[in-house]
Design a protein around this motif. Sequence first.
Motif, PDB file in Angstrom:
ATOM      1  N   TYR A 122       0.848  -1.190   0.000  1.00  0.00           N
ATOM      2  CA  TYR A 122       0.000   0.000   0.000  1.00  0.00           C
ATOM      3  C   TYR A 122       0.885   1.242   0.000  1.00  0.00           C
ATOM      4  N   THR A 123       0.471   2.260  -0.759  1.00  0.00           N
ATOM      5  CA  THR A 123       1.202   3.521  -0.797  1.00  0.00           C
ATOM      6  C   THR A 123       0.388   4.612  -0.113  1.00  0.00           C
ATOM      7  N   VAL A 124       1.080   5.614   0.373  1.00  0.00           N
ATOM      8  CA  VAL A 124       0.454   6.674   1.159  1.00  0.00           C
ATOM      9  C   VAL A 124      -0.568   7.428   0.311  1.00  0.00           C
ATOM     10  N   SER A 125      -1.671   7.809   0.941  1.00  0.00           N
ATOM     11  CA  SER A 125      -2.703   8.570   0.230  1.00  0.00           C
ATOM     12  C   SER A 125      -2.862   9.973   0.792  1.00  0.00           C
ATOM     13  N   SER A 126      -2.559  10.161   2.066  1.00  0.00           N
ATOM     14  CA  SER A 126      -2.699  11.479   2.684  1.00  0.00           C
ATOM     15  C   SER A 126      -1.853  11.532   3.953  1.00  0.00           C
ATOM     16  N   GLY A 127      -1.744  12.748   4.492  1.00  0.00           N
ATOM     17  CA  GLY A 127      -1.001  12.932   5.737  1.00  0.00           C
ATOM     18  C   GLY A 127       0.470  13.215   5.541  1.00  0.00           C
ATOM     19  N   LEU A 128       1.058  12.707   4.462  1.00  0.00           N
ATOM     20  CA  LEU A 128       2.483  12.895   4.192  1.00  0.00           C
ATOM     21  C   LEU A 128       2.632  13.902   3.062  1.00  0.00           C
ATOM     22  N   PRO A 129       3.130  15.115   3.347  1.00  0.00           N
ATOM     23  CA  PRO A 129       3.281  16.109   2.281  1.00  0.00           C
ATOM     24  C   PRO A 129       4.287  15.640   1.237  1.00  0.00           C
ATOM     25  N   ILE A 130       3.856  15.618  -0.025  1.00  0.00           N
ATOM     26  CA  ILE A 130       4.738  15.270  -1.141  1.00  0.00           C
ATOM     27  C   ILE A 130       4.583  16.345  -2.203  1.00  0.00           C
ATOM     28  N   SER A 131       5.689  16.951  -2.601  1.00  0.00           N
ATOM     29  CA  SER A 131       5.631  17.979  -3.633  1.00  0.00           C
ATOM     30  C   SER A 131       6.944  17.998  -4.404  1.00  0.00           C
ATOM     31  N   SER A 132       6.885  18.600  -5.594  1.00  0.00           N
ATOM     32  CA  SER A 132       8.080  18.684  -6.432  1.00  0.00           C
ATOM     33  C   SER A 132       8.066  20.019  -7.163  1.00  0.00           C
ATOM     34  N   MET A 133       9.125  20.813  -6.984  1.00  0.00           N
ATOM     35  CA  MET A 133       9.288  22.064  -7.723  1.00  0.00           C
ATOM     36  C   MET A 133      10.398  21.873  -8.745  1.00  0.00           C
ATOM     37  N   LEU A 134      10.287  22.590  -9.855  1.00  0.00           N
ATOM     38  CA  LEU A 134      11.220  22.402 -10.958  1.00  0.00           C
ATOM     39  C   LEU A 134      11.880  23.720 -11.316  1.00  0.00           C
ATOM     40  N   GLU A 135      13.193  23.692 -11.449  1.00  0.00           N
ATOM     41  CA  GLU A 135      13.964  24.859 -11.883  1.00  0.00           C
ATOM     42  C   GLU A 135      14.831  24.430 -13.062  1.00  0.00           C
ATOM     43  N   PHE A 204       8.704   7.523  -6.741  1.00  0.00           N
ATOM     44  CA  PHE A 204       7.317   7.591  -6.280  1.00  0.00           C
ATOM     45  C   PHE A 204       6.850   9.041  -6.197  1.00  0.00           C
ATOM     46  N   ALA A 205       7.694   9.920  -5.642  1.00  0.00           N
ATOM     47  CA  ALA A 205       7.322  11.329  -5.503  1.00  0.00           C
ATOM     48  C   ALA A 205       7.136  11.993  -6.860  1.00  0.00           C
ATOM     49  N   LEU A 206       8.035  11.727  -7.793  1.00  0.00           N
ATOM     50  CA  LEU A 206       7.925  12.316  -9.126  1.00  0.00           C
ATOM     51  C   LEU A 206       6.673  11.817  -9.840  1.00  0.00           C
ATOM     52  N   ARG A 207       6.408  10.526  -9.708  1.00  0.00           N
ATOM     53  CA  ARG A 207       5.217   9.966 -10.345  1.00  0.00           C
ATOM     54  C   ARG A 207       3.952  10.567  -9.737  1.00  0.00           C
ATOM     55  N   THR A 208       3.948  10.730  -8.408  1.00  0.00           N
ATOM     56  CA  THR A 208       2.790  11.284  -7.724  1.00  0.00           C
ATOM     57  C   THR A 208       2.497  12.700  -8.188  1.00  0.00           C
ATOM     58  N   GLU A 209       3.554  13.491  -8.382  1.00  0.00           N
ATOM     59  CA  GLU A 209       3.388  14.881  -8.774  1.00  0.00           C
ATOM     60  C   GLU A 209       3.079  15.045 -10.262  1.00  0.00           C
ATOM     61  N   ARG A 210       3.664  14.184 -11.100  1.00  0.00           N
ATOM     62  CA  ARG A 210       3.572  14.387 -12.545  1.00  0.00           C
ATOM     63  C   ARG A 210       2.254  13.927 -13.143  1.00  0.00           C
ATOM     64  N   SER A 211       1.855  12.718 -12.810  1.00  0.00           N
ATOM     65  CA  SER A 211       0.687  12.163 -13.486  1.00  0.00           C
ATOM     66  C   SER A 211       0.131  11.004 -12.680  1.00  0.00           C
ATOM     67  N   ASN A 212      -0.977  10.491 -13.165  1.00  0.00           N
ATOM     68  CA  ASN A 212      -1.584   9.310 -12.568  1.00  0.00           C
ATOM     69  C   ASN A 212      -1.399   8.095 -13.463  1.00  0.00           C
ATOM     70  N   ILE A 255      12.371  17.987  -4.289  1.00  0.00           N
ATOM     71  CA  ILE A 255      11.339  17.015  -3.920  1.00  0.00           C
ATOM     72  C   ILE A 255      11.207  16.976  -2.401  1.00  0.00           C
ATOM     73  N   THR A 256       9.994  17.217  -1.928  1.00  0.00           N
ATOM     74  CA  THR A 256       9.710  17.167  -0.499  1.00  0.00           C
ATOM     75  C   THR A 256       8.881  15.934  -0.198  1.00  0.00           C
ATOM     76  N   MET A 257       9.340  15.147   0.759  1.00  0.00           N
ATOM     77  CA  MET A 257       8.579  14.005   1.264  1.00  0.00           C
ATOM     78  C   MET A 257       8.553  14.105   2.780  1.00  0.00           C
ATOM     79  N   GLY A 258       7.411  14.535   3.306  1.00  0.00           N
ATOM     80  CA  GLY A 258       7.323  14.694   4.753  1.00  0.00           C
ATOM     81  C   GLY A 258       8.291  15.744   5.241  1.00  0.00           C
ATOM     82  N   ASP A 259       9.142  15.364   6.179  1.00  0.00           N
ATOM     83  CA  ASP A 259      10.101  16.295   6.774  1.00  0.00           C
ATOM     84  C   ASP A 259      11.427  16.348   6.026  1.00  0.00           C
ATOM     85  N   TYR A 260      11.529  15.683   4.896  1.00  0.00           N
ATOM     86  CA  TYR A 260      12.798  15.603   4.179  1.00  0.00           C
ATOM     87  C   TYR A 260      12.689  16.242   2.806  1.00  0.00           C
TER      88      TYR A 260
END
Length: 283
Positions: A122-135, A204-212, A255-260
């Motif tokens: 099972y993969t996380v669905s909520s509660g864990l902030p996941i984001s990706s910014m691009l420069e 996982f983080a990149l896939r989550t942010e980019r597309s489904n 890429i942000t995953m939770g506190d990292y």
Amino acid sequence: MSNTRYNITIHTADEYLAGTDSNIFLKLYGPLGESREVRLNPLMKGNFFERNDIDRATIEVPESLGDIYKVDVRSDCMYAGAGWRLDYIKVQRQPTEKGEAQPPESHFPCKEWIDNKRVHTYTVSSGLPISSMLEETEQSYDSGARICVPAHQSTTYTDNISVEVGYALTEITAFKISTNTQLSVQRDFNGSDKMPSLQAALQFALRTERSNSGQMPYMEANTRTVECNVTLTNNSDEEKVYAIYINRQKRIHTITMGDYCFKLPEYLNQRFDGVRELENANV
């Protein structure tokens, strides 16, 4: 580094025959590593995994895994009627440093009958902030190739220089957001058994942010060649040495995953960017 503890909350569904007496095993995955498979039964109190029960346990690991984005669940299906209707799992890392804010709690909606011995992931669905910014940037760099042009002569240089494009895993930098602690990715991850965990988490983080689409980004670098073709004329009385430069387009994925937070470079197209004369011919 002291051990890190993870608080586990498990809810058994409120359905007929949802409970189980089987042994239940759990494995945690974070960007900084993965745990061994842990049998939860000895860590529980009372009559656990019963219908509509909320059970809690604490798993201790030698080093922090980061905040958990994936879990594996397995049952040994012992005894008759061993099926278990798992509703959800929550995982939260306990703070490991003085003054650290409360880490995020990862939520895993399962809603599945576990009535076989295979591993259920099972993969996380909520509660864990996941984001990706691009420069995106461009930079010109010294390829290391050299052209020597004798005094009062012309030289035509033609060659293909090998360059790497793709994600540069060896150049990842990272830090812990809540304490601004720099993580030594270069020392602790490259060439170690931790790198696959970090790579999988960033995928996982990149896939989550980019597309489904469910497709994982291809993380390995590719080798390509850049064609260099230049004619140089030296009208001086001394030999001249030139360095060949390559221009490369570069993306920085923050890429942000939770506190990292991780900064992952990705190199795109590269091209010949001319030559620079070296003042010191021995360089």
